[in-house]
Design a protein around this motif. Structure first.
Motif, PDB file in Angstrom:
ATOM      1  N   UNK A 141       0.837  -1.209   0.000  1.00 38.32           N
ATOM      2  CA  UNK A 141       0.000   0.000   0.000  1.00 38.32           C
ATOM      3  C   UNK A 141       0.870   1.258   0.000  1.00 38.32           C
ATOM      4  N   UNK A 142       1.936   1.230   0.802  1.00 36.65           N
ATOM      5  CA  UNK A 142       2.795   2.407   0.897  1.00 36.65           C
ATOM      6  C   UNK A 142       3.505   2.664  -0.427  1.00 36.65           C
ATOM      7  N   UNK A 162       2.416   1.862  -3.410  1.00 35.11           N
ATOM      8  CA  UNK A 162       1.440   2.436  -4.338  1.00 35.11           C
ATOM      9  C   UNK A 162       1.182   3.905  -4.025  1.00 35.11           C
ATOM     10  N   UNK A 163       1.035   4.221  -2.746  1.00 36.88           N
ATOM     11  CA  UNK A 163       0.736   5.601  -2.358  1.00 36.88           C
ATOM     12  C   UNK A 163       1.916   6.521  -2.678  1.00 36.88           C
ATOM     13  N   UNK A 175      -0.398  -2.748  10.586  1.00 37.96           N
ATOM     14  CA  UNK A 175      -0.368  -2.373   9.175  1.00 37.96           C
ATOM     15  C   UNK A 175      -0.472  -0.855   9.044  1.00 37.96           C
ATOM     16  N   UNK A 214       2.544   2.477   7.760  1.00 39.21           N
ATOM     17  CA  UNK A 214       2.408   3.215   6.498  1.00 39.21           C
ATOM     18  C   UNK A 214       3.158   4.551   6.432  1.00 39.21           C
TER      19      UNK A 214
END
Lengths: 308, 297
Positions: free
Chosen positions: B107-108, B110-111, B168, B172
């Motif tokens: 997720x990180x 992608x962000x 999680x 991030x």
């Protein structure tokens, strides 16, 4: 920083790229949602809960206005917890910083034993605080621990039974774990100091000690601020270590803010006052981080340039 | 504050031999050397003591000098610890660590990619990035009470998932910051040429940004993995039953239960640290750069 301004685009294939933003925004959503649910919502939640008298056990969360705040702010436990937190913060900073700088400079140098030393130095960083605290609890046993092993009278004390000594033990164990980390940061800082500065100093006839105080230390200013910020803000939240080592004791001698919060909330079922303490914790952290940042003055990005 | 990355000063490249001479140990820093060796002793003595004691019988522990090596070493303590469900706790720790760090890093990544590629033109993305920067300042301990409430409300209390989700989330902010710094270093022209070839952003993420930032991804994964593996507060507060314990919590419970059997307690310490120490031996450089992720590059 290098965020390029929207550079002249060679061709305008507009629809598909649209500046790249429309088509990539969705990629930020998973991170945003996870962090919102368990980071931002709780941050607001802790403030809201500080105006309730939730017990942590029941379904209903009665709203009781300023009651929790009143009880926390009039409780002599709070100034005590603040004082303990401050003591741990200040003393562990005073112990860790000089040693970390010294070790950082030492590690930045090239010599034969460095590789071997470095391997062993960093092991404490890898262990959990629970494991470290459990070890020290046994190691400091006056009858069967280190003191008995070395036969040294002054090591054979009831380390965790005396308030002042217990605080000292907390500081020592913190330093034992984190000094390697900070020396690593300082090692990086020392390596960025331009060699030409030392050469110039040498030509001017400055000795090693003079060079350390006139070049190394001033050049490390921003590294010192980074490392200190991490130390100071981090020390606000020491919990695992204190809880396993002393559980806040003896009496309330090592009952720092985070421990106080846990005991009120999860042991005495007073989530309202515990949340109020958590809010105080957040505010202290923010104030310290901002204060230290101001101390740094200008932006760090241009700090270590040659000749600056 | 956190992204202190600066390019190395020009002098470093211009005059490597001089840089080396500056750090000649024979003329440099007696005090530092002294501190270095002294500190080595302070680090090594407890480690030595943990290992020799974990090999002693309980009766030996009370009868012999604490610093003397065991007269006849035994693995009895390790057997005892392994029979006390430590295999289960180990599996729990693996599930929690992999289950939270895997998605967190994905997720990180992608962000961070979205922000670097679209941040210049999107207020939304800049806002999200600002949020994560602010998030760096939120200490986990301070928001543990609302997290506990949320976990109860979504009926996850006393499950491994209860530990996974907050772990999680809190992995991030720093991961986005560090990964962003690395994706920013990828030359703009490469992105342009990918676009010319008709690659989608998703394709560019995996075929361009992923291979070029792999070292940073490894670094971030290691750092966050270590944090979650050693985490104590979340398991303490969000679980209850012995079947859901992770290693640090299990250690604590174990020493509460067998506080007189110090050799066994120390054997449990060794066993919980063993996987990390193995990794340390295999990839020391990666691990150390992981530890200072975000503070230096």
């Amino acid at each position: 920083m290098t965020i390029a301004p929207p550079v002249v685009r060679t061709a305008p294939p507009s629809a598909s790229s649209a500046g790249g933003s429309g088509s990539v925004s969705w990629m930020a959503w998973p991170a945003l949602l996870s962090f919102t649910l368990f980071g931002l919502v709780p941050l607001v939640g802790v403030l809201v809960l500080s105006f309730t008298s939730w017990s942590g056990q029941t379904e209903e969360i009665p709203f009781t206005g300023l009651d929790s705040w009143r009880s926390v702010l009039t409780d002599p436990g709070l100034p005590h917890a603040l004082w303990v937190t401050f003591l741990i913060m200040a003393v562990s900073w005073l112990v860790q910083t000089p040693i970390s700088i010294l070790l950082g400079v030492f590690l930045a140098a090239q010599h034969r034993y460095r590789a071997v030393l470095a391997v062993l130095y960093f092991i404490p960083l890898l262990l959990s605080q629970a494991a470290i605290s459990i070890t020290y609890k046994a190691l400091l046993d006056p009858n069967f621990g280190l003191g008995a092993g070395l036969g040294l009278e002054f090591l054979q004390q009831d380390w965790l039974g005396n308030g002042t000594l217990a605080l000292g033990v907390v500081v020592f164990v913190v330093s034992w774990q984190f000094i390697p980390f900070h020396s690593l940061i300082y090692q990086g800082g020392v390596r960025q100091i331009p060699a030409s500065m030392y050469e110039a100093a040498q030509i001017d006839g400055a000795g090693k000690i003079r060079q350390f105080f006139s070049i190394t230390l001033p050049q490390l200013k921003y590294t010192i601020i980074t490392s200190s910020t991490l130390m100071v803000v981090g020390s606000l939240t020491f919990f695992d270590l204190i809880w396993v080592l002393t559980a806040g004791g003896p009496g309330d001698a090592t009952r720092a803010l985070a421990v106080d919060m846990y005991q009120r909330g999860f042991r005495s079922n007073l989530m309202g006052p515990a949340s109020a303490i958590a809010v105080i914790l957040v505010l202290c952290g923010l104030a310290l981080a901002l204060g230290l940042r101001r101390l740094g003055g200008r932006d760090q990005a241009d700090s270590q340039m040659e000749g600056a | 504050m956190l992204d202190s990355r600066t390019s190395p000063p020009a002098g470093k490249h211009a005059a490597p031999p001089k840089a080396r001479r500056r750090f000649n140990p024979r003329q440099w820093n007696v005090l530092g050397g002294l501190a270095g060796w002294l500190w080595l002793g302070i680090v090594v003595v407890p480690l030595y003591w943990i290992i020799i004691t974990s090999l002693k019988l309980q009766s030996d522990y009370y009868a012999t000098n604490p610093l003397a090596p065991p007269t006849d070493p035994t693995l009895e303590n390790y057997r005892f610890v392994l029979e006390s469900d430590f295999v289960q706790y180990f599996i729990n720790s693996v599930i929690v660590t992999v289950g939270s760090v895997g998605p967190a890093v994905l997720f990180s990544f992608m962000a961070a990619y979205a922000f670097i590629r679209g941040g210049a033109n999107s207020r939304f993305l800049r806002g999200v990035n600002g949020l994560f920067l602010m998030g760096l300042a939120i200490p986990l301990q301070a928001v543990i009470i609302p997290i506990y409430l949320i976990i109860i409300k979504i009926q996850m209390y006393d499950t491994l998932g209860a530990i996974i989700m907050p772990s999680l989330a809190f992995a991030i902010p720093l991961s986005v910051l560090v990964l962003g710094n690395f994706i920013r270093d990828v030359p703009k022209e490469l992105f342009e040429s990918m676009r010319m070839d008709g690659a989608t952003e998703w394709g560019t993420l995996w075929r361009l940004a992923f291979p070029l930032t792999r070292p940073a991804l490894v670094t971030v994964t290691i750092y966050q993995g270590l944090t979650v593996w050693n985490g104590f507060v979340l398991p303490l507060i969000l679980t209850q039953s012995p079947e859901q314990r992770t290693l640090p919590l299990a250690l604590w419970e174990f020493q509460g239960q067998y506080s007189v059997n110090i050799p066994a307690v120390l054997a449990s310490v060794v066993l919980t640290a063993l996987p990390i120490l193995t990794l340390y031996v295999l990839g020391r450089r990666q691990l150390l750069s992981g530890l200072t992720a975000g503070f230096s590059k």
